[in-house]
Write a protein that holds these residues in place. Structure first.
Motif, PDB file in Angstrom:
ATOM      1  N   ASN A   1     -18.720  20.138  15.835  1.00  0.00           N
ATOM      2  CA  ASN A   1     -19.330  19.152  14.951  1.00  0.00           C
ATOM      3  C   ASN A   1     -20.603  19.701  14.314  1.00  0.00           C
ATOM      4  O   ASN A   1     -21.349  20.468  14.942  1.00  0.00           O
ATOM      5  N   PHE A   2     -20.836  19.323  13.060  1.00  0.00           N
ATOM      6  CA  PHE A   2     -22.035  19.710  12.310  1.00  0.00           C
ATOM      7  C   PHE A   2     -22.134  21.222  12.074  1.00  0.00           C
ATOM      8  O   PHE A   2     -23.201  21.741  11.763  1.00  0.00           O
TER       9      PHE A   2
ATOM     10  N   HIS B   1      -6.713  21.669  17.451  1.00  0.00           N
ATOM     11  CA  HIS B   1      -7.196  20.750  18.491  1.00  0.00           C
ATOM     12  C   HIS B   1      -8.708  20.847  18.660  1.00  0.00           C
ATOM     13  O   HIS B   1      -9.223  20.978  19.782  1.00  0.00           O
ATOM     14  N   SER B   2      -9.429  20.801  17.574  1.00  0.00           N
ATOM     15  CA  SER B   2     -10.890  20.948  17.621  1.00  0.00           C
ATOM     16  C   SER B   2     -11.576  19.771  16.937  1.00  0.00           C
ATOM     17  O   SER B   2     -11.003  19.137  16.049  1.00  0.00           O
ATOM     18  N   SER B   3     -12.798  19.492  17.360  1.00  0.00           N
ATOM     19  CA  SER B   3     -13.601  18.448  16.734  1.00  0.00           C
ATOM     20  C   SER B   3     -14.484  19.084  15.677  1.00  0.00           C
ATOM     21  O   SER B   3     -15.318  19.945  15.979  1.00  0.00           O
ATOM     22  N   LEU B   4     -14.293  18.639  14.429  1.00  0.00           N
ATOM     23  CA  LEU B   4     -14.994  19.222  13.288  1.00  0.00           C
ATOM     24  C   LEU B   4     -15.718  18.137  12.495  1.00  0.00           C
ATOM     25  O   LEU B   4     -15.838  18.216  11.281  1.00  0.00           O
ATOM     26  N   GLN B   5     -16.227  17.155  13.196  1.00  0.00           N
ATOM     27  CA  GLN B   5     -16.913  16.060  12.521  1.00  0.00           C
ATOM     28  C   GLN B   5     -18.151  16.565  11.780  1.00  0.00           C
ATOM     29  O   GLN B   5     -18.920  17.360  12.301  1.00  0.00           O
ATOM     30  N   SER B   6     -18.303  16.087  10.560  1.00  0.00           N
ATOM     31  CA  SER B   6     -19.465  16.413   9.720  1.00  0.00           C
ATOM     32  C   SER B   6     -19.635  17.916   9.497  1.00  0.00           C
ATOM     33  O   SER B   6     -20.736  18.405   9.258  1.00  0.00           O
ATOM     34  N   THR B   7     -18.539  18.645   9.556  1.00  0.00           N
ATOM     35  CA  THR B   7     -18.586  20.077   9.272  1.00  0.00           C
ATOM     36  C   THR B   7     -18.712  20.295   7.761  1.00  0.00           C
ATOM     37  O   THR B   7     -18.114  19.570   6.962  1.00  0.00           O
TER      38      THR B   7
ATOM     39  N   ILE C   1     -11.659  15.653  11.632  1.00  0.00           N
ATOM     40  CA  ILE C   1     -12.464  16.167  10.518  1.00  0.00           C
ATOM     41  C   ILE C   1     -13.257  15.047   9.846  1.00  0.00           C
ATOM     42  O   ILE C   1     -13.623  15.155   8.671  1.00  0.00           O
ATOM     43  N   ASP C   2     -13.535  13.990  10.581  1.00  0.00           N
ATOM     44  CA  ASP C   2     -14.251  12.858  10.002  1.00  0.00           C
ATOM     45  C   ASP C   2     -15.600  13.283   9.434  1.00  0.00           C
ATOM     46  O   ASP C   2     -16.349  14.033  10.069  1.00  0.00           O
TER      47      ASP C   2
END
Length: 215
Positions: free
Chosen positions: A123-124, A139-145, A162-163
């Motif tokens: 994230n970020f 399978h990864s968290s990419l929030q605010s990338t 990808i939110d």
């Protein structure tokens, strides 16, 4: 992991020597090769133009490290914490990040080829003006990338969050985000031309056009 292109994996031999990251200073130029480094803390390290070749990092932390213009090839990071590290303007080829924490990591203006991110928390993170060729996010968290101004070539997003990701000035033509989850993306409509989405995602994007979809 499924993909629509052939990807080169890190080429690492089985006879790696155990080493310490500080060994990078033993050469005239910062260089590490053919070794495995485990359970080290390298937070806030600052090295310019480091070269890594055939290296495995396990349980190593690089929090807030600054490794500008790094040259990495055939390298693996397993269960490492690279939060807020800077790898800007680097050359990153045949590199794998597995089960890593990459919160706020900065790859801006880097060149990436045959790179995988699997089960990572990123994230970020920032990929501003980065070239990504044959790169998989799985399978990864990419929030605010931040993917502002990226050049994508054979890039896959597989079951990622990808939110709030920012794809401004980045074309998603041919990019498949159909298995990803998000409530909102920062993206221009023209950047979505040719993007592969699910039915539900298509309905969501249609609202940006002011359409009313009857179900």
């Amino acid at each position: 992991m499924t993909k629509s292109f052939k990807m080169e994996l890190p080429k690492i031999t089985s006879d790696l020597e155990t080493a310490n990251f500080q060994d990078i200073y033993n050469e005239e130029e910062p260089y590490l090769a053919n070794c495995i480094i485990a359970n080290e803390i390298m937070d806030n390290e600052e090295i310019d133009k480091a070269v890594l070749s055939k290296v495995i990092f396990k349980n190593v932390t690089f929090k807030h490290a600054r490794l500008e213009r790094i040259d990495m090839v055939d390298t693996v990071f397993e269960n490492c914490d690279l939060s807020n590290a800077y790898f800007g303007k680097g050359i990153i080829h045949r590199v794998a990040f597995k089960d890593c924490k990459l919160m706020g990591v900065d790859f801006s203006e880097a060149n990436m080829g045959n790179v995988s991110f699997e089960n990572c928390m990123a994230n970020f993170s920032s990929f501003v003006d980065t070239r990504l060729k044959q790169v998989i996010f799985n399978h990864s968290s990419l929030q605010s990338t931040n993917y502002y101004g990226c050049k994508f070539s054979k890039v896959n997003f597989e079951e990622c969050d990808i939110d709030e990701a920012d794809f401004s000035q980045t074309s998603l033509k041919g990019i498949d985000i159909s298995t990803c989850t998000f409530d909102r993306l920062n993206i221009a409509l023209e950047s979505l031309d040719g993007c592969i989405v699910s039915t539900d995602q298509a309905i969501g994007f249609s609202k940006l056009l002011g359409l009313v979809v009857k179900q």
